[in-house]
Design a protein around this motif. Structure first.
Motif, PDB file in Angstrom:
ATOM      1  N   LEU A 192     -12.670   1.944   5.121  1.00 47.09           N
ATOM      2  CA  LEU A 192     -11.890   3.235   5.070  1.00 47.09           C
ATOM      3  C   LEU A 192     -11.390   3.410   3.816  1.00 47.09           C
ATOM      4  O   LEU A 192     -11.584   4.412   3.430  1.00 47.09           O
ATOM      5  CB  LEU A 192     -10.722   3.251   6.186  1.00 47.09           C
ATOM      6  N   THR A 193     -10.885   2.561   3.052  1.00 44.84           N
ATOM      7  CA  THR A 193     -10.565   2.825   1.661  1.00 44.84           C
ATOM      8  C   THR A 193     -11.608   3.063   0.656  1.00 44.84           C
ATOM      9  O   THR A 193     -11.442   4.116  -0.020  1.00 44.84           O
ATOM     10  CB  THR A 193     -10.093   1.143   1.122  1.00 44.84           C
TER      11      THR A 193
ATOM     12  N   LEU B 262      -4.971   7.517   0.950  1.00 49.65           N
ATOM     13  CA  LEU B 262      -4.615   6.012   1.462  1.00 49.65           C
ATOM     14  C   LEU B 262      -3.812   6.176   2.701  1.00 49.65           C
ATOM     15  O   LEU B 262      -3.472   4.881   3.303  1.00 49.65           O
ATOM     16  CB  LEU B 262      -4.348   4.944   0.456  1.00 49.65           C
ATOM     17  N   THR B 263      -2.950   7.241   2.987  1.00 50.85           N
ATOM     18  CA  THR B 263      -2.251   7.083   4.089  1.00 50.85           C
ATOM     19  C   THR B 263      -2.716   6.542   5.641  1.00 50.85           C
ATOM     20  O   THR B 263      -2.200   5.930   6.194  1.00 50.85           O
ATOM     21  CB  THR B 263      -1.714   8.388   4.212  1.00 50.85           C
ATOM     22  N   PRO B 264      -4.169   6.832   6.011  1.00 50.81           N
ATOM     23  CA  PRO B 264      -4.526   6.301   7.024  1.00 50.81           C
ATOM     24  C   PRO B 264      -4.709   4.790   6.900  1.00 50.81           C
ATOM     25  O   PRO B 264      -4.581   4.214   7.957  1.00 50.81           O
ATOM     26  CB  PRO B 264      -5.839   6.888   7.136  1.00 50.81           C
ATOM     27  N   VAL B 265      -5.163   4.129   5.727  1.00 50.88           N
ATOM     28  CA  VAL B 265      -5.348   2.734   5.744  1.00 50.88           C
ATOM     29  C   VAL B 265      -3.831   2.135   5.795  1.00 50.88           C
ATOM     30  O   VAL B 265      -3.603   1.141   6.547  1.00 50.88           O
ATOM     31  CB  VAL B 265      -5.694   2.367   4.251  1.00 50.88           C
ATOM     32  N   HIS B 266      -2.699   2.981   5.211  1.00 54.30           N
ATOM     33  CA  HIS B 266      -1.429   2.367   5.271  1.00 54.30           C
ATOM     34  C   HIS B 266      -0.780   2.249   6.758  1.00 54.30           C
ATOM     35  O   HIS B 266      -0.396   1.421   7.206  1.00 54.30           O
ATOM     36  CB  HIS B 266      -0.437   3.367   4.482  1.00 54.30           C
ATOM     37  N   ALA B 267      -1.128   3.323   7.467  1.00 56.52           N
ATOM     38  CA  ALA B 267      -0.852   3.533   8.903  1.00 56.52           C
ATOM     39  C   ALA B 267      -1.404   2.363   9.686  1.00 56.52           C
ATOM     40  O   ALA B 267      -0.786   1.875  10.604  1.00 56.52           O
ATOM     41  CB  ALA B 267      -1.099   4.952   9.339  1.00 56.52           C
ATOM     42  N   HIS B 268      -2.685   2.331   9.462  1.00 58.36           N
ATOM     43  CA  HIS B 268      -3.522   1.412  10.437  1.00 58.36           C
ATOM     44  C   HIS B 268      -3.070  -0.111   9.936  1.00 58.36           C
ATOM     45  O   HIS B 268      -3.057  -0.642  11.099  1.00 58.36           O
ATOM     46  CB  HIS B 268      -5.241   1.461  10.420  1.00 58.36           C
ATOM     47  N   ILE B 269      -2.932  -0.451   8.898  1.00 54.86           N
ATOM     48  CA  ILE B 269      -2.503  -1.576   8.494  1.00 54.86           C
ATOM     49  C   ILE B 269      -1.230  -1.984   9.167  1.00 54.86           C
ATOM     50  O   ILE B 269      -0.929  -3.268   9.672  1.00 54.86           O
ATOM     51  CB  ILE B 269      -2.430  -2.067   6.982  1.00 54.86           C
ATOM     52  N   ASN B 270      -0.019  -0.995   9.147  1.00 52.87           N
ATOM     53  CA  ASN B 270       1.128  -1.288   9.746  1.00 52.87           C
ATOM     54  C   ASN B 270       1.296  -1.349  11.214  1.00 52.87           C
ATOM     55  O   ASN B 270       1.839  -2.195  11.987  1.00 52.87           O
ATOM     56  CB  ASN B 270       2.335  -0.131   9.265  1.00 52.87           C
ATOM     57  N   LEU B 271       0.365  -0.314  11.956  1.00 51.31           N
ATOM     58  CA  LEU B 271       0.251  -0.371  13.447  1.00 51.31           C
ATOM     59  C   LEU B 271      -0.505  -1.421  13.999  1.00 51.31           C
ATOM     60  O   LEU B 271       0.113  -2.201  14.824  1.00 51.31           O
ATOM     61  CB  LEU B 271      -0.183   1.110  13.600  1.00 51.31           C
ATOM     62  N   LEU B 272      -1.568  -1.518  13.457  1.00 53.13           N
ATOM     63  CA  LEU B 272      -2.502  -2.360  14.036  1.00 53.13           C
ATOM     64  C   LEU B 272      -2.384  -3.770  13.678  1.00 53.13           C
ATOM     65  O   LEU B 272      -2.844  -4.983  14.258  1.00 53.13           O
ATOM     66  CB  LEU B 272      -4.006  -1.992  13.878  1.00 53.13           C
ATOM     67  N   GLY B 273      -1.780  -4.108  12.424  1.00 51.17           N
ATOM     68  CA  GLY B 273      -1.715  -5.308  11.766  1.00 51.17           C
ATOM     69  C   GLY B 273      -0.360  -5.768  12.090  1.00 51.17           C
ATOM     70  O   GLY B 273      -0.072  -6.759  12.872  1.00 51.17           O
TER      71      GLY B 273
ATOM     72  N   ILE C 274       0.937  -1.109  -0.090  1.00 52.01           N
ATOM     73  CA  ILE C 274      -0.150   0.036   0.133  1.00 52.01           C
ATOM     74  C   ILE C 274       0.952   1.076  -0.043  1.00 52.01           C
ATOM     75  O   ILE C 274       0.472   2.214  -0.794  1.00 52.01           O
ATOM     76  CB  ILE C 274      -1.018  -0.031   1.146  1.00 52.01           C
ATOM     77  N   GLY C 275       1.946   1.356   0.725  1.00 49.58           N
ATOM     78  CA  GLY C 275       2.837   2.263   0.970  1.00 49.58           C
ATOM     79  C   GLY C 275       3.346   2.589  -0.456  1.00 49.58           C
ATOM     80  O   GLY C 275       3.752   3.858  -1.138  1.00 49.58           O
ATOM     81  N   MET C 276       3.841   1.620  -1.027  1.00 49.98           N
ATOM     82  CA  MET C 276       4.533   1.702  -2.584  1.00 49.98           C
ATOM     83  C   MET C 276       3.434   2.279  -3.385  1.00 49.98           C
ATOM     84  O   MET C 276       3.843   3.198  -4.280  1.00 49.98           O
ATOM     85  CB  MET C 276       4.898   0.349  -3.014  1.00 49.98           C
ATOM     86  N   TYR C 277       2.364   1.717  -3.292  1.00 51.55           N
ATOM     87  CA  TYR C 277       1.128   2.207  -4.242  1.00 51.55           C
ATOM     88  C   TYR C 277       0.799   3.733  -3.997  1.00 51.55           C
ATOM     89  O   TYR C 277       0.726   4.641  -4.975  1.00 51.55           O
ATOM     90  CB  TYR C 277      -0.059   1.588  -4.191  1.00 51.55           C
ATOM     91  N   ILE C 278       0.842   4.216  -2.745  1.00 48.59           N
ATOM     92  CA  ILE C 278       0.667   5.508  -2.374  1.00 48.59           C
ATOM     93  C   ILE C 278       1.698   6.259  -2.917  1.00 48.59           C
ATOM     94  O   ILE C 278       1.491   7.304  -3.611  1.00 48.59           O
ATOM     95  CB  ILE C 278       0.837   5.564  -0.830  1.00 48.59           C
ATOM     96  N   SER C 279       3.163   5.901  -2.907  1.00 49.81           N
ATOM     97  CA  SER C 279       4.061   6.811  -3.457  1.00 49.81           C
ATOM     98  C   SER C 279       4.012   6.956  -4.957  1.00 49.81           C
ATOM     99  O   SER C 279       4.482   7.817  -5.671  1.00 49.81           O
ATOM    100  CB  SER C 279       5.382   6.421  -3.069  1.00 49.81           C
ATOM    101  N   MET C 280       3.845   5.741  -5.769  1.00 48.07           N
ATOM    102  CA  MET C 280       3.911   5.615  -7.082  1.00 48.07           C
ATOM    103  C   MET C 280       2.634   6.498  -7.695  1.00 48.07           C
ATOM    104  O   MET C 280       2.806   7.053  -8.767  1.00 48.07           O
ATOM    105  CB  MET C 280       3.836   4.052  -7.562  1.00 48.07           C
ATOM    106  N   GLU C 281       1.688   6.420  -7.074  1.00 49.48           N
ATOM    107  CA  GLU C 281       0.374   6.982  -7.589  1.00 49.48           C
ATOM    108  C   GLU C 281      -0.093   8.167  -7.085  1.00 49.48           C
ATOM    109  O   GLU C 281      -1.213   9.010  -7.323  1.00 49.48           O
ATOM    110  CB  GLU C 281      -0.791   6.058  -7.626  1.00 49.48           C
ATOM    111  N   HIS C 282       0.658   8.719  -6.217  1.00 53.71           N
ATOM    112  CA  HIS C 282       0.258   9.889  -5.332  1.00 53.71           C
ATOM    113  C   HIS C 282      -1.028   9.825  -4.640  1.00 53.71           C
ATOM    114  O   HIS C 282      -1.768  10.695  -4.583  1.00 53.71           O
ATOM    115  CB  HIS C 282       0.665  11.169  -6.071  1.00 53.71           C
ATOM    116  N   ALA C 283      -1.424   8.722  -4.105  1.00 56.05           N
ATOM    117  CA  ALA C 283      -2.691   8.506  -3.484  1.00 56.05           C
ATOM    118  C   ALA C 283      -2.589   8.637  -2.109  1.00 56.05           C
ATOM    119  O   ALA C 283      -2.947   7.602  -1.258  1.00 56.05           O
ATOM    120  CB  ALA C 283      -3.198   6.940  -3.930  1.00 56.05           C
ATOM    121  N   PHE C 284      -2.300   9.788  -1.703  1.00 55.30           N
ATOM    122  CA  PHE C 284      -2.056  10.170  -0.220  1.00 55.30           C
ATOM    123  C   PHE C 284      -3.245  10.024   0.599  1.00 55.30           C
ATOM    124  O   PHE C 284      -3.134   9.973   1.865  1.00 55.30           O
ATOM    125  CB  PHE C 284      -1.360  11.365  -0.071  1.00 55.30           C
TER     126      PHE C 284
END
Length: 123
Positions: free
Chosen positions: A83-84, A31-42, A19-29
């Motif tokens: 959220l997505t 999705l940052t909360p999804v990225h953060a929650h997956i990494n922290l809670l997952g 998800i982080g790679m997708y965010i950076s490649m597509e500038h899909a910022f």
């Protein structure tokens, strides 16, 4: 239980990185909360839970541990799917976030209770 948690946390880690790679490649910022929650809670929370259960097997063998595992791993994906969809403008999915978050929070609170009840110096 410890091995299950560590393995599922690795899946969340891989997903979070993708998800982080997708965010950076597509500038899909958005999705940052999804990225953060997956990494922290997952990734982070479940890895630590797995390590705690490895160190304190009495806590890993409880019904609370099983409920935490399943609730966390049902609630988090539901919350992240909602959220997505929500951040992409589908506001009707906002209640899905709440349902997933509630399941996840209850599961985490059960984990806390389990730790307080079953983790001690004797193991």
């Amino acid at each position: 239980m410890s091995i299950k948690l560590i393995k599922i946390s690795a899946v969340y880690f891989g997903l979070g990185v993708l998800i982080g790679m997708y965010i950076s490649m597509e500038h899909a910022f958005s999705l940052t909360p999804v990225h953060a929650h997956i990494n922290l809670l997952g990734w982070t929370a479940l890895t630590l839970a797995g390590i705690i259960y490895h160190l304190f097997p009495k806590a890993a063998e409880t019904r609370l541990a099983k409920i935490h595992f399943w609730g966390h791993n049902i609630g988090l994906p539901v919350m992240m799917a909602g959220l997505t969809l929500f951040v992409y403008g589908h506001e009707q999915f906002e209640p899905v976030i709440g349902v997933g978050a509630t399941i996840t929070v209850i599961s985490i609170l059960l984990f806390v209770i389990n730790i307080l009840k079953n983790v001690n110096a004797e193991g």
